[in-house]
Design an enzyme around this catalytic site. Structure first.
Site, PDB file in Angstrom:
ATOM      1  N   CYS A 139       0.804  -1.341  -0.002  1.00 32.06           N
ATOM      2  CA  CYS A 139       0.114  -0.143  -0.046  1.00 32.06           C
ATOM      3  C   CYS A 139       0.797   1.337  -0.044  1.00 32.06           C
ATOM      4  CB  CYS A 139      -0.944  -0.113   1.083  1.00 32.06           C
ATOM      5  SG  CYS A 139      -2.434   1.036   0.846  1.00 32.06           S
ATOM      6  N   HIS A 250      -3.601  -5.395   0.063  1.00 30.49           N
ATOM      7  CA  HIS A 250      -2.921  -5.739   1.412  1.00 30.49           C
ATOM      8  C   HIS A 250      -3.184  -7.274   1.558  1.00 30.49           C
ATOM      9  CE1 HIS A 250      -2.703  -2.039   3.824  1.00 30.49           C
ATOM     10  NE2 HIS A 250      -3.537  -1.604   2.866  1.00 30.49           N
ATOM     11  N   GLU A 252      -1.851  -9.034   3.739  1.00 31.85           N
ATOM     12  CA  GLU A 252      -2.001  -9.462   5.134  1.00 31.85           C
ATOM     13  C   GLU A 252      -3.287  -9.755   5.575  1.00 31.85           C
ATOM     14  OE1 GLU A 252      -0.984  -6.608   4.218  1.00 31.85           O
ATOM     15  OE2 GLU A 252      -2.222  -5.301   5.603  1.00 31.85           O
TER      16      GLU A 252
END
Ligand SMILES: *[C@@H]1O[C@H](CO)[C@@H](O)[C@H](O)[C@H]1NC(C)=O
Ligand SMILES: *[C@@H]1O[C@H](CO)[C@@H](O)[C@H](O)[C@H]1NC(C)=O
Ligand SMILES: *[C@@H]1O[C@H](CO)[C@@H](O)[C@H](O)[C@H]1NC(C)=O
Length: 323
Positions: A139, A250, A252
């Protein structure tokens, strides 16, 4: 005032071989490179910008990034923003890779940007000298990787906030290092299912990227997406000659963030995507032979010295490490 890279989804402010050979004839695959099976990946701490998080510390790392790297088979070293250049040079010689995470910071003048630039330059020099050192940007971390290469902030509005999307993969994606280990069914799903969570207001448009000689010669675009304002933005990239990688989305969150007020992809394929990318990056880290001077120094540098705080009632994260 220079543009600020907003990518905080969170606090979200709503802004925001050995090869055993039976005979010589069978010695087909000998890996001459040593492998480091105890990698430590550094995560650069992020500046706290949300009022709700300020009482806990000046910098932070959401635990999701730590779990992501740990689940790939690595340990994590949090890197603060308060050291001297010499201290960062020392840290660089000990860690096996580095992650620039999302958040909200000025990409040219903040401490986060200043420290990132020191590591970026060290990594360029090291890789040029055959000392393999990978960097990953997520990001705002990816936005930063464009600023570091271009030498200027090229961000424009490319809002994609709280939305999961498939990736529009480029031809380069199919011959990329990042996606090389992906099974074909998952690559296909990546282009059809909403597996990537986006939480950003700014980014680099495909047009800006293609018009910038420095970006164009440094990175390959692996995927693009269309923003709310209908511009095409670069959503995934990897450097042509360096182990540097960037995702505007993202990975994660797919496995480690659960706020029901956020559009986090949690499908089986979304989880596979997150696992494979962590696996990929940590494996890049295994190619780095940097190490700590002694076990005591290593132990005192790792994330295990810190305890994450429950943050589910004042941020978009369940757990956050504060420094
Ligand atoms: C996908 O990217 C190609 C260029 O690589 C572009 O021509 C096409 O319009 C994009 N499609 C979507 C749906 O974003
Ligand atoms: C994010 O998207 C989800 C799913 O579409 C929705 O339920 C949620 O309200 C949205 N959150 C915000 C803050 O807009
Ligand atoms: C969040 O929850 C913790 C633990 O229950 C509590 O101590 C804290 O005061 C809460 N914070 C806010 C901002 O509500």
């Amino acid at each position: 005032m220079s543009k600020v890279g907003f990518c905080a989804f969170v606090c979200l402010l709503f802004v925001c071989c050995c090869c055993f050979c039976c005979s010589k004839a069978m010695s087909t695959k000998v890996n001459p490179e040593a492998v480091n099976e105890r990698p430590v990946i550094g995560i650069l701490t992020q500046l706290v910008s949300s009022e709700d998080m300020k009482p806990f510390g000046r910098t932070y790392i959401p635990a999701s990034y730590v779990k992501y790297i740990e689940a790939g088979g690595s340990r994590v070293m949090p890197i603060r923003l308060t050291h001297t250049t010499t201290e960062y040079e020392n840290i660089f010689r000990k860690i096996n890779g580095l992650i620039f995470i999302g958040g909200v910071a000025n990409l040219e003048t903040s401490d986060f940007a200043r420290v990132a630039k020191i590591f970026y330059r060290l990594a360029l020099t090291a890789n040029d000298a055959g000392d393999f050192f990978p960097i990953w940007g997520t990001c705002m971390g990816m936005q930063l990787l464009t600023v570091l290469v271009a030498g200027e902030n090229l961000l424009t509005k490319t809002t994609a906030e709280n939305i999961s999307m498939p990736l529009n993969l480029t031809e380069e994606a199919y011959t990329s290092r990042m996606f090389e280990g992906f099974p074909s069914d998952l690559l296909k799903a990546l282009t059809q299912e909403p597996l990537t969570g986006n939480f950003h207001k700014y980014g680099v448009t495909v047009e800006t990227f293609q018009e910038n000689e420095k970006l164009q010669s440094f990175y390959n675009i692996l995927s693009t997406n269309v923003a709310e304002n209908e511009v095409n933005f670069v959503s995934t990239m990897e450097a042509k000659r360096y182990p540097f990688y960037g995702v505007q989305w993202h990975p994660e969150v797919n496995r480690f963030q659960w706020s029901s007020s956020r559009n986090f992809p949690h499908s089986h394929n979304a989880v596979r995507l997150s696992s494979l990318l962590a696996d990929f990056f940590v494996n890049e880290g295994r190619r780095s032979l940097h190490k700590f001077d002694n076990p005591e120094e290593e132990a005192s540098s790792l994330i295990y010295n810190y305890t994450p705080v429950f943050a589910g009632n004042f941020s978009g994260y369940e757990q956050v490490y504060f420094f």
